[in-house]
Design an enzyme around this catalytic site. Sequence first.
Site, PDB file in Angstrom:
ATOM      1  N   ASP A  23     -39.599 -46.402 -26.195  1.00 27.45           N
ATOM      2  CA  ASP A  23     -40.604 -45.383 -26.505  1.00 27.45           C
ATOM      3  C   ASP A  23     -39.835 -44.094 -26.794  1.00 27.45           C
ATOM      4  O   ASP A  23     -38.612 -44.035 -26.617  1.00 27.45           O
ATOM      5  CB  ASP A  23     -41.554 -45.198 -25.294  1.00 27.45           C
ATOM      6  N   SER A  24     -40.578 -43.058 -27.184  1.00 26.81           N
ATOM      7  CA  SER A  24     -39.916 -41.767 -27.372  1.00 26.81           C
ATOM      8  C   SER A  24     -39.578 -41.131 -26.007  1.00 26.81           C
ATOM      9  O   SER A  24     -38.688 -40.307 -25.916  1.00 26.81           O
ATOM     10  CB  SER A  24     -40.840 -40.833 -28.153  1.00 26.81           C
ATOM     11  N   CYS A  62     -44.584 -48.165 -27.902  1.00 26.78           N
ATOM     12  CA  CYS A  62     -44.852 -46.943 -28.646  1.00 26.78           C
ATOM     13  C   CYS A  62     -45.798 -47.294 -29.786  1.00 26.78           C
ATOM     14  O   CYS A  62     -45.450 -48.089 -30.665  1.00 26.78           O
ATOM     15  CB  CYS A  62     -43.529 -46.403 -29.182  1.00 26.78           C
ATOM     16  N   ASN A  63     -46.981 -46.718 -29.760  1.00 29.45           N
ATOM     17  CA  ASN A  63     -47.967 -46.998 -30.809  1.00 29.45           C
ATOM     18  C   ASN A  63     -47.514 -46.469 -32.162  1.00 29.45           C
ATOM     19  O   ASN A  63     -47.744 -47.094 -33.185  1.00 29.45           O
ATOM     20  CB  ASN A  63     -49.305 -46.336 -30.454  1.00 29.45           C
ATOM     21  N   THR A  64     -46.881 -45.293 -32.152  1.00 28.52           N
ATOM     22  CA  THR A  64     -46.462 -44.689 -33.415  1.00 28.52           C
ATOM     23  C   THR A  64     -45.470 -45.603 -34.136  1.00 28.52           C
ATOM     24  O   THR A  64     -45.593 -45.850 -35.342  1.00 28.52           O
ATOM     25  CB  THR A  64     -45.828 -43.299 -33.139  1.00 28.52           C
ATOM     26  N   GLU A  89     -44.793 -34.682 -21.237  1.00 28.47           N
ATOM     27  CA  GLU A  89     -43.334 -34.600 -21.098  1.00 28.47           C
ATOM     28  C   GLU A  89     -42.905 -33.316 -20.385  1.00 28.47           C
ATOM     29  O   GLU A  89     -41.832 -33.249 -19.809  1.00 28.47           O
ATOM     30  CB  GLU A  89     -42.655 -34.711 -22.472  1.00 28.47           C
ATOM     31  N   CYS A 128     -51.899 -44.195 -27.469  1.00 32.51           N
ATOM     32  CA  CYS A 128     -50.526 -43.708 -27.288  1.00 32.51           C
ATOM     33  C   CYS A 128     -50.163 -44.054 -25.853  1.00 32.51           C
ATOM     34  O   CYS A 128     -50.963 -43.799 -24.935  1.00 32.51           O
ATOM     35  CB  CYS A 128     -50.457 -42.200 -27.505  1.00 32.51           C
ATOM     36  N   THR A 129     -48.988 -44.632 -25.665  1.00 31.77           N
ATOM     37  CA  THR A 129     -48.634 -45.105 -24.317  1.00 31.77           C
ATOM     38  C   THR A 129     -48.517 -43.961 -23.310  1.00 31.77           C
ATOM     39  O   THR A 129     -48.683 -44.163 -22.111  1.00 31.77           O
ATOM     40  CB  THR A 129     -47.335 -45.930 -24.341  1.00 31.77           C
ATOM     41  N   HIS A 130     -48.236 -42.767 -23.803  1.00 29.94           N
ATOM     42  CA  HIS A 130     -48.172 -41.622 -22.885  1.00 29.94           C
ATOM     43  C   HIS A 130     -49.524 -41.325 -22.228  1.00 29.94           C
ATOM     44  O   HIS A 130     -49.585 -40.821 -21.106  1.00 29.94           O
ATOM     45  CB  HIS A 130     -47.751 -40.352 -23.634  1.00 29.94           C
TER      46      HIS A 130
HETATM   47  N1  DGL Z   1     -45.719 -42.916 -26.689  1.00 25.88           N
HETATM   48  C1  DGL Z   1     -45.621 -43.026 -28.105  1.00 25.88           C
HETATM   49  C2  DGL Z   1     -46.828 -43.634 -28.743  1.00 25.88           C
HETATM   50  O1  DGL Z   1     -47.438 -44.497 -28.131  1.00 25.88           O
HETATM   51  C3  DGL Z   1     -44.981 -41.858 -28.823  1.00 25.88           C
HETATM   52  C4  DGL Z   1     -45.541 -40.520 -28.528  1.00 25.88           C
HETATM   53  C5  DGL Z   1     -44.777 -39.391 -29.219  1.00 25.88           C
HETATM   54  O2  DGL Z   1     -43.562 -39.294 -29.035  1.00 25.88           O
HETATM   55  O3  DGL Z   1     -45.419 -38.630 -29.961  1.00 25.88           O
HETATM   56  O4  DGL Z   1     -47.174 -43.352 -29.857  1.00 25.88           O
END
Ligand code: DGL
Length: 288
Positions: free
Chosen positions: A13-14, A76-78, A153, A185-187
């Site tokens: 992930d990011s 990471c969805n993106t 974050e 988004c996983t976050h």
């Molecule tokens: N957690 C990631 C996602 O699911 C990336 C979020 C990000 O860095 O913008 O998209």
Amino acid sequence: MLQKISQKIGVFDSGVGGLTVLRQLYQQLPQESILYFADTARLPYGNRSQSEILQFVREILTWMSIEGVKMVIMACNTSSALALEKVRSEFDFPILGIILPGARAAVKLGQKIGVIATPATAKSRAYSQAIQEIKPQATVIEVGCPPFVPLIEQNRLNHPHTERVVRYYLQPLLAQEIDTLIYGCTHYRHLENVIREIIPPQIRLVDPATHVVTAAMRELKMLGLKNYRIPEPTRFCVSGCPEKFAFLSKQWLGFTPRVEKISLPVISENAQMDSLVRITKNVPHFGE
Ligand code: DGL
């Protein structure tokens, strides 16, 4: 084969968003060894272009391939929305994206489905496409939420400002009376307490992290790659500051991880056509 079975599953992930997938791995696949990578030097991913995401994902997958993973889960969805289809055939291990498992779970629960996601994921309409392919009569409303990842974050989860921001971005979905909400988004699962306070209790929440790990379990079994021995401790790697990641992660992991800083291999734009990345093809895929 035995050696391959005990190899790690790569998860990336990011940043700390992928920990929501890692937690599911600990629950559903406790015998697997995991290599976790967070590209913290380059987060957030959600405001990036497709070519940047492709470049980053190819670098990460190339590194994971050198590390000898047996499978990769894009936590990471993106990355799943913008890069999965392009990179999947470039590597010789199965690569699972998180969007299709999330979409499959959502269509079982609802009809009017809201998705909160990064701007890049929302713009790609990857969830709308995946959902409507399975259930054409479903309505999907995708909302990009640019401030969410920075707030998480920066560890500002319990700040009153965060509650106001989350309320603002959920408002259009509530106005349209969604019956189901996907964490796109996983976050965002880290904002669960705030989100649950804002949305009416009858709205069903879908966390694709749960479902991608179930899909991974199925695929490992099908490929004969499920590990039944004692796993190695998770190896945590980042591109940015290891101490910052360790500090932030503790609240979700329940322990302070030992974190290494690594350098990813630099891949020129056309290098994916070269030998390193294009190791093999024809790996069967049963989940996403
Ligand atoms: N957690 C990631 C996602 O699911 C990336 C979020 C990000 O860095 O913008 O998209």
